[in-house]
Design a protein around this motif. Sequence first.
Motif, mmCIF file in Angstrom:
data_model
loop_
_atom_site.group_PDB
_atom_site.id
_atom_site.type_symbol
_atom_site.label_atom_id
_atom_site.label_comp_id
_atom_site.label_asym_id
_atom_site.label_seq_id
_atom_site.Cartn_x
_atom_site.Cartn_y
_atom_site.Cartn_z
ATOM 1 N N TYR A 90 0.839 -1.201 0.000
ATOM 2 C CA TYR A 90 0.000 0.000 0.000
ATOM 3 C C TYR A 90 0.870 1.244 0.000
ATOM 4 O O TYR A 90 1.936 1.271 0.641
ATOM 5 C CB TYR A 90 -0.938 0.000 1.206
ATOM 6 C CG TYR A 90 -1.999 -1.072 1.114
ATOM 7 C CD1 TYR A 90 -3.242 -0.801 0.553
ATOM 8 C CD2 TYR A 90 -1.746 -2.365 1.561
ATOM 9 C CE1 TYR A 90 -4.212 -1.791 0.442
ATOM 10 C CE2 TYR A 90 -2.709 -3.363 1.452
ATOM 11 C CZ TYR A 90 -3.932 -3.069 0.892
ATOM 12 O OH TYR A 90 -4.887 -4.048 0.773
ATOM 13 N N SER A 91 0.410 2.264 -0.699
ATOM 14 C CA SER A 91 1.212 3.480 -0.828
ATOM 15 C C SER A 91 0.366 4.615 -1.389
ATOM 16 O O SER A 91 -0.800 4.434 -1.748
ATOM 17 C CB SER A 91 2.409 3.213 -1.751
ATOM 18 O OG SER A 91 3.254 4.336 -1.843
ATOM 19 N N ASN A 92 0.995 5.779 -1.494
ATOM 20 C CA ASN A 92 0.380 6.956 -2.084
ATOM 21 C C ASN A 92 0.381 6.817 -3.607
ATOM 22 O O ASN A 92 1.425 6.543 -4.211
ATOM 23 C CB ASN A 92 1.178 8.199 -1.649
ATOM 24 C CG ASN A 92 0.481 9.487 -1.991
ATOM 25 O OD1 ASN A 92 0.022 9.685 -3.101
ATOM 26 N ND2 ASN A 92 0.407 10.398 -1.020
ATOM 27 N N HIS A 93 -0.760 6.999 -4.239
ATOM 28 C CA HIS A 93 -0.864 6.842 -5.683
ATOM 29 C C HIS A 93 -0.291 8.038 -6.455
ATOM 30 O O HIS A 93 -0.321 8.030 -7.704
ATOM 31 C CB HIS A 93 -2.326 6.635 -6.090
ATOM 32 C CG HIS A 93 -2.855 5.272 -5.733
ATOM 33 N ND1 HIS A 93 -2.092 4.129 -5.796
ATOM 34 C CD2 HIS A 93 -4.097 4.886 -5.314
ATOM 35 C CE1 HIS A 93 -2.826 3.090 -5.439
ATOM 36 N NE2 HIS A 93 -4.030 3.510 -5.129
ATOM 37 N N TRP A 138 -7.043 -0.429 5.357
ATOM 38 C CA TRP A 138 -6.967 0.900 5.969
ATOM 39 C C TRP A 138 -7.562 0.896 7.370
ATOM 40 O O TRP A 138 -7.010 1.519 8.283
ATOM 41 C CB TRP A 138 -7.695 1.904 5.082
ATOM 42 C CG TRP A 138 -7.817 3.286 5.654
ATOM 43 C CD1 TRP A 138 -8.868 3.787 6.376
ATOM 44 C CD2 TRP A 138 -6.861 4.352 5.539
ATOM 45 N NE1 TRP A 138 -8.633 5.095 6.727
ATOM 46 C CE2 TRP A 138 -7.403 5.476 6.227
ATOM 47 C CE3 TRP A 138 -5.621 4.472 4.935
ATOM 48 C CZ2 TRP A 138 -6.738 6.691 6.307
ATOM 49 C CZ3 TRP A 138 -4.946 5.686 5.019
ATOM 50 C CH2 TRP A 138 -5.501 6.777 5.697
ATOM 51 N N ALA A 149 -0.738 9.444 6.037
ATOM 52 C CA ALA A 149 -1.107 9.279 4.632
ATOM 53 C C ALA A 149 -1.827 10.508 4.096
ATOM 54 O O ALA A 149 -1.686 10.875 2.924
ATOM 55 C CB ALA A 149 -1.988 8.040 4.469
ATOM 56 N N GLN A 154 3.552 12.241 -0.975
ATOM 57 C CA GLN A 154 4.752 11.421 -1.081
ATOM 58 C C GLN A 154 5.543 11.673 -2.361
ATOM 59 O O GLN A 154 4.990 11.780 -3.443
ATOM 60 C CB GLN A 154 4.365 9.942 -1.012
ATOM 61 C CG GLN A 154 5.535 9.008 -0.767
ATOM 62 C CD GLN A 154 5.073 7.579 -0.609
ATOM 63 O OE1 GLN A 154 4.776 6.897 -1.589
ATOM 64 N NE2 GLN A 154 4.994 7.112 0.625
ATOM 65 N N TRP A 187 -4.658 7.284 -2.147
ATOM 66 C CA TRP A 187 -3.914 6.230 -1.426
ATOM 67 C C TRP A 187 -4.585 4.883 -1.638
ATOM 68 O O TRP A 187 -5.811 4.792 -1.726
ATOM 69 C CB TRP A 187 -3.897 6.578 0.059
ATOM 70 C CG TRP A 187 -3.011 5.710 0.916
ATOM 71 C CD1 TRP A 187 -1.722 5.964 1.259
ATOM 72 C CD2 TRP A 187 -3.353 4.471 1.544
ATOM 73 N NE1 TRP A 187 -1.233 4.951 2.051
ATOM 74 C CE2 TRP A 187 -2.224 4.023 2.252
ATOM 75 C CE3 TRP A 187 -4.513 3.701 1.576
ATOM 76 C CZ2 TRP A 187 -2.200 2.840 2.985
ATOM 77 C CZ3 TRP A 187 -4.505 2.512 2.289
ATOM 78 C CH2 TRP A 187 -3.363 2.106 2.989
#
Length: 229
Positions: A90-93, A138, A149, A154, A187
């Motif tokens: 999972y991460s920032n898009h 989440w 987040a 990011q 995210w």
Amino acid sequence: MAGTQQGTGEDAQRAPDLASMRVAYRAGHLDESTVAATWHEQLARWLTEATAAGTVEPNAMVLATSDTAGRASSRTVLCKGLDARGIVFYSNHTSAKAHDLRDTRYASATFPWVAMQRQVHVRGATERTSTEETAAYWAGRPRGSQLGAWASAQSSTVSSRQALDDALDLVTRRYADVELIPVPAHWGGTRIRPQSVEFWQGRDNRMHDRLRFRLNPATREWVLERLQP
């Protein structure tokens, strides 16, 4: 100029002798007769063993992506999902890796269990997880991670650490009276759907064991093959 050269020489003298570093790999072996029937079962097995051995962040993996010009980049992320479909992080898009994945839809990830003299290398196409899957993950995140987040754009530049702390403080105050913080639209999760998964076990004299599960594109069936070290 002379001072610069002298400093470089001193640094070289203090540096470790990288060329002479040697480790004998004798911690184990990997055999076709004992490997699990599927790649995901074998990966789950090794993850369990790495966890039991006290490995720090056993689910950490080095994620490699590239842009459309072939310029590669890598970073460490945490694997947060594993099943027959693939592995998930999972991460920032809006991050740098997300831009790469949006353009190429392909990635590789390596689990480096150095102390166990093992590694697993996963390669394949990528896809985003569903809204429901992302929301379920989440909901289990610590509140501080959820706030982070929201606060971080990011991979973009920031003027100072203070500016970053101020952004987190602003978000913290915004959601102070909100029990369930919503998932940011920017995210979510990414799944690597493997086309090949290689299991590597270090062996003596650099004659390592390398077993690869490879998806046959014609039959959509997995084949197990041994690679030369």
